[in-house]
Design an enzyme around this catalytic site. Structure first.
Site, PDB file in Angstrom:
ATOM      1  N   ARG A 139      30.606  13.597  -9.192  1.00 52.10           N
ATOM      2  CA  ARG A 139      32.015  13.237  -9.890  1.00 52.10           C
ATOM      3  C   ARG A 139      33.316  14.258 -10.576  1.00 52.10           C
ATOM      4  NH1 ARG A 139      30.922   7.347  -9.328  1.00 52.10           N
ATOM      5  NH2 ARG A 139      32.283   6.941 -11.254  1.00 52.10           N
ATOM      6  N   PHE A 169      35.596  23.372 -18.600  1.00 45.93           N
ATOM      7  CA  PHE A 169      35.642  24.515 -17.818  1.00 45.93           C
ATOM      8  C   PHE A 169      37.097  24.626 -16.977  1.00 45.93           C
ATOM      9  CE2 PHE A 169      34.108  20.070 -15.425  1.00 45.93           C
ATOM     10  CZ  PHE A 169      35.739  19.400 -14.995  1.00 45.93           C
ATOM     11  N   ASP A 176      30.083  20.066 -21.180  1.00 46.19           N
ATOM     12  CA  ASP A 176      31.302  19.352 -21.233  1.00 46.19           C
ATOM     13  C   ASP A 176      31.864  19.617 -22.392  1.00 46.19           C
ATOM     14  OD1 ASP A 176      32.603  16.926 -20.565  1.00 46.19           O
ATOM     15  OD2 ASP A 176      31.053  16.175 -19.336  1.00 46.19           O
ATOM     16  N   ASP A 203       3.789  -8.059  11.181  1.00 46.14           N
ATOM     17  CA  ASP A 203       2.171  -9.011  11.438  1.00 46.14           C
ATOM     18  C   ASP A 203       1.503  -7.569  12.201  1.00 46.14           C
ATOM     19  OD1 ASP A 203       0.323 -11.226  11.479  1.00 46.14           O
ATOM     20  OD2 ASP A 203      -0.130 -10.664  13.544  1.00 46.14           O
TER      21      ASP A 203
HETATM   22  C1  TTP Z   1      -5.307  -1.132  12.279  1.00 49.59           C
HETATM   23  C2  TTP Z   1      -5.192  -0.979  10.513  1.00 49.59           C
HETATM   24  C3  TTP Z   1      -4.655  -1.814   9.945  1.00 49.59           C
HETATM   25  N1  TTP Z   1      -3.650  -2.145   9.051  1.00 49.59           N
HETATM   26  C4  TTP Z   1      -3.546  -3.251   7.678  1.00 49.59           C
HETATM   27  C5  TTP Z   1      -1.996  -3.339   8.232  1.00 49.59           C
HETATM   28  C6  TTP Z   1      -1.812  -4.887   7.559  1.00 49.59           C
HETATM   29  O1  TTP Z   1      -2.439  -4.938   6.444  1.00 49.59           O
HETATM   30  C7  TTP Z   1      -3.728  -5.418   8.109  1.00 49.59           C
HETATM   31  C8  TTP Z   1      -3.514  -6.355   9.222  1.00 49.59           C
HETATM   32  O2  TTP Z   1      -2.854  -7.456   8.390  1.00 49.59           O
HETATM   33  P1  TTP Z   1      -1.897  -8.840   8.026  1.00 49.59           P
HETATM   34  O3  TTP Z   1      -2.091  -9.652   9.262  1.00 49.59           O
HETATM   35  O4  TTP Z   1      -0.854  -7.857   9.197  1.00 49.59           O
HETATM   36  O5  TTP Z   1      -0.876  -8.585   6.913  1.00 49.59           O
HETATM   37  P2  TTP Z   1      -1.564  -8.563   6.197  1.00 49.59           P
HETATM   38  O6  TTP Z   1      -2.864  -9.773   5.819  1.00 49.59           O
HETATM   39  O7  TTP Z   1      -2.229  -7.349   4.750  1.00 49.59           O
HETATM   40  O8  TTP Z   1       0.155  -9.589   5.558  1.00 49.59           O
HETATM   41  P3  TTP Z   1       1.003 -10.507   5.576  1.00 49.59           P
HETATM   42  O9  TTP Z   1       0.157 -11.067   6.200  1.00 49.59           O
HETATM   43  O10 TTP Z   1       0.929 -11.387   4.191  1.00 49.59           O
HETATM   44  O11 TTP Z   1       1.843  -9.821   5.992  1.00 49.59           O
HETATM   45  O12 TTP Z   1      -3.884  -4.017   8.537  1.00 49.59           O
HETATM   46  C9  TTP Z   1      -4.563  -0.975   8.169  1.00 49.59           C
HETATM   47  O13 TTP Z   1      -4.055  -0.893   6.356  1.00 49.59           O
HETATM   48  N2  TTP Z   1      -4.752   0.415   8.472  1.00 49.59           N
HETATM   49  C10 TTP Z   1      -4.885   0.221   9.919  1.00 49.59           C
HETATM   50  O14 TTP Z   1      -5.573   1.335  10.203  1.00 49.59           O
END
Ligand code: TTP
Length: 631
Positions: A537, A522, A494, A88
């Site tokens: 191998r 070889f 080979d 997350d």
């Molecule tokens: C700050 C930042 C975040 N992000 C993205 C990463 C994460 O995918 C998203 C944050 O949300 P998350 O809740 O962490 O992830 P998600 O909802 O994409 O996927 P899931 O919950 O199924 O794991 O923001 C970027 O792609 N680039 C950035 O610069």
């Protein structure tokens, strides 16, 4: 290429990424990890004010995402993954947590708060090792977080709205994506860039290393944050390379039952008739009246003791083409499969049930079906099919291993006992019949397909103009090389009986640079000239005397700067850690005069022929790679 050997630990495991984030999928795919994606249904609604610090919120959300997927997969499909990874990402500014914006106004509010300031991006990660015991899900969870500081420039209202209208902010924490248009808003980044994009790869690899190669007790370093209390009973797996061994209890992981609650070590759990788990301790006294506890069940020993049964079940299911039938017609009931392949219903049902319990098949009310990895690796037409090697293992290696005891007593190969005839040259044995030849070539081809990318990219070979793959068989590695290095001309050298049969293994309809095939022995014949000689191998088939003959021939053809690339399972110098390679050395004992060798043993052989600057890469795949240069 798996730069971090520890990622290789996940190769044989069923890994699930509990995330819908395309960025996380890309980061992990790019480092060669194979995994299934099962997005978590956990709603990100934890009460933020109940967490003392923003990172604790991210870690707990990551845990809950992963736990939800682990529990759901266990209950729904009765297929327990080995590892579930949840993550997350949040943005934190002025102690406030920003997640994904709900609409454009929300994105505007977030970006305005970040404007001209430094903020932190935290990604919490949870790694859950799952284990199904008596159909109960047991989990060991490890978590951590990573912080990266990001500073935005002073941005105009106009620019902020232009960015918001691009649509990019909507699925990203803090309302920006640093990897795309959002990169233009950023003045500096302090810390792991990938952490901002959603997955702290570097910290993840370090965490895996801690789990799979735990430091000795006196050497344990305390990390800046670990939400899990350490448990004293974690065992230090001395065989750190045992890919097949289950993740049991490791430093830094805490044990949970399926409800996500911690359980303490040393308590025996059982299930009563109403399915309720009860814990009890049985006091025992020895003759001296001292209370004793029986030793814990030696699960690793039991697993090894019965390992041959599991292997044989896999080999027989492959030989009977059960996985092929299920791929094309599944799900099927046992009786239908038995009718298709002409076997007994009772035997087939037991085999299918065993395969399901081993995680190879899914058993549902509709019948048995292949798991994804079986479709990829065990069906005969899968792109990375191991079918050829499995048939070779069943028909050839199994009878040889049956005579392992004699091989140990006599110190020599056992072809005469296994196949009732005197062993000749290794390859004459294999190539005595058309069927034997094709079977052996299919076996070598399947391993080469699976390892070619890692072998070809372990070192940068772009400075070489020509390469000769000695004993290159079907050309699987050669084709990978010409794809990766378009300026490299590759010749496969080979035996004539191999070259005569390569057409069966050539890919159809692929427009890659051609590979040249030259036939010869070889040891006896003139070798093609090249800047780079590849021996994949090959050396493990032969004793040192023969290797010296071959290396001196190659050395005589090499100018300074020319090189040799070896691909072998490289043993650690003390020969005590890499069980797959050490078992392969037993495999060489039962069928050849060769053996697996350590890095220093290969180095000594190569240096005697003027090849120095020996570099070794442990890839985490089946083959490691050694590069050395003629000086
Ligand atoms: C700050 C930042 C975040 N992000 C993205 C990463 C994460 O995918 C998203 C944050 O949300 P998350 O809740 O962490 O992830 P998600 O909802 O994409 O996927 P899931 O919950 O199924 O794991 O923001 C970027 O792609 N680039 C950035 O610069």
């Amino acid at each position: 290429m798996v730069l971090s050997p520890v990622l290789g630990k996940l190769v044989s495991k069923r890994v699930v990424l509990a995330s819908a984030s395309p960025r996380r999928q890309e980061i992990l795919t790019n480092v060669g990890l194979r995994f299934e994606v099962v997005p978590s249904w956990f709603k990100e609604t934890l009460e933020k004010s109940s967490f003392a610090a923003p990172f604790e919120y991210a870690v707990e959300t990551a845990r809950q995402k992963a736990l939800e997927v682990a529990n759901r997969m266990h209950v729904k499909h009765m297929r327990t993954p080995d590892v579930v990874i949840g993550a997350d990402t949040i943005v934190s500014v002025d102690e406030q947590i920003l997640e994904k914006p709900v609409d454009k106004q929300d994105a505007y509010r977030m970006l305005s708060r970040l404007n001209g300031k430094e903020h932190s991006v935290f990604t919490g990660v949870a790694i859950i090792h799952c284990h199904s015991k008596d159909s109960k899900l047991e989990m060991e969870i490890t978590d951590f977080y990573e912080e990266t500081k990001v500073k935005f420039s002073e941005l105009s209202e106009e620019l902020l709205w232009e960015y918001i209208h691009s649509g990019e902010p909507m699925d990203k924490a803090g309302g920006y994506g640093i990897q795309a248009l959002g990169g233009m808003l950023v003045e500096y980044v302090h810390g792991d860039f990938l952490n901002v994009v959603g997955f702290p790869l570097n910290h993840f690899c370090k965490k895996l290393a801690e789990l799979y190669y735990p430091p000795s007790k006196h050497n344990v370093q305390h990390k800046k944050y670990d939400s899990i209390p350490s448990v004293d009973t974690f065992e230090n797996l001395s065989d750190g390379e045992s890919e097949s061994s289950n993740f049991t209890e490791h430093k830094g992981a805490s044990k949970l039952d399926s409800s996500g609650k911690h359980s303490s070590g040393g308590v025996y759990t059982s299930e009563n008739s109403s399915g309720v788990r009860t814990g009890f301790t049985v006091p025992l006294e020895n003759q001296n009246g001292v209370s004793q506890r029986p030793p814990e069940v030696p699960s690793k020993i039991l697993e090894l003791m019965d390992g041959f049964r599991a292997s044989k079940a896999l080999l027989v299911a492959s030989k009977l083409k059960i996985f092929d039938h299920l791929k094309h017609k599944g799900p099927l009931k046992a009786v239908d499969i038995a009718n298709e392949i002409g076997t007994s219903v009772c035997g087939t049902e037991r085999l299918l049930d065993a395969c399901a319990a081993l995680g190879l098949l899914e058993k549902t009310p509709q019948g048995y079906g292949n798991t994804d990895s079986v479709n990829t690796f065990l069906t005969s037409d899968g792109e990375y099919s191991l079918h050829g090697y499995i048939i070779h293992s069943n028909d050839h290696l199994w009878p040889l291993f049956t005579n392992l005891e004699s091989a140990i007593k006599e110190g020599s190969r056992q072809n005469h006992r296994a196949f009732g005839k005197k062993a000749e040259d290794l390859f004459k044995d294999y190539y005595h019949s058309q069927e034997g030849k094709q079977c052996f070539m299919a076996a070598m081809h399947s391993i080469a397909r699976l390892t070619a990318r890692d072998v070809a990219t372990a070192f940068d070979l772009s400075r070489f103009k020509s390469a000769c793959d000695l004993g290159g068989c079907t050309g699987a590695l050669a084709r990978e090389l010409v794809q990766i290095y378009p300026n490299l001309k590759v010749t496969v050298f080979d035996l004539p009986e191999v070259i005569a049969n390569i057409s069966y293994f050539q890919p159809s309809g692929q427009h890659t640079a051609p590979v040249t095939f030259v036939s010869g022995d070889f040891f006896k014949d003139k070798l093609p000239e090249a800047d780079l000689y590849i021996l994949s191998r090959i050396l493990h088939d032969w004793p040192d005397e023969k290797i010296h003959v071959l290396l001196s021939k190659i050395s005589a053809l090499c100018r300074p700067g020319c090189a040799i690339l070896l691909a072998e399972m490289v043993l650690d110098d003390e020969k005590k850690n890499r069980s797959t390679a050490l078992l392969q050395s037993l495999n060489m004992l039962v069928q050849t005069e060769g053996k697996e060798r350590s890095g220093s043993e290969y180095q000594a052989l190569l240096e005697q022929h003027g090849f120095t600057n020996v570099k070794i890469r442990i890839t985490g795949n089946l083959l490691d790679v050694i590069l050395c240069v003629k000086t």
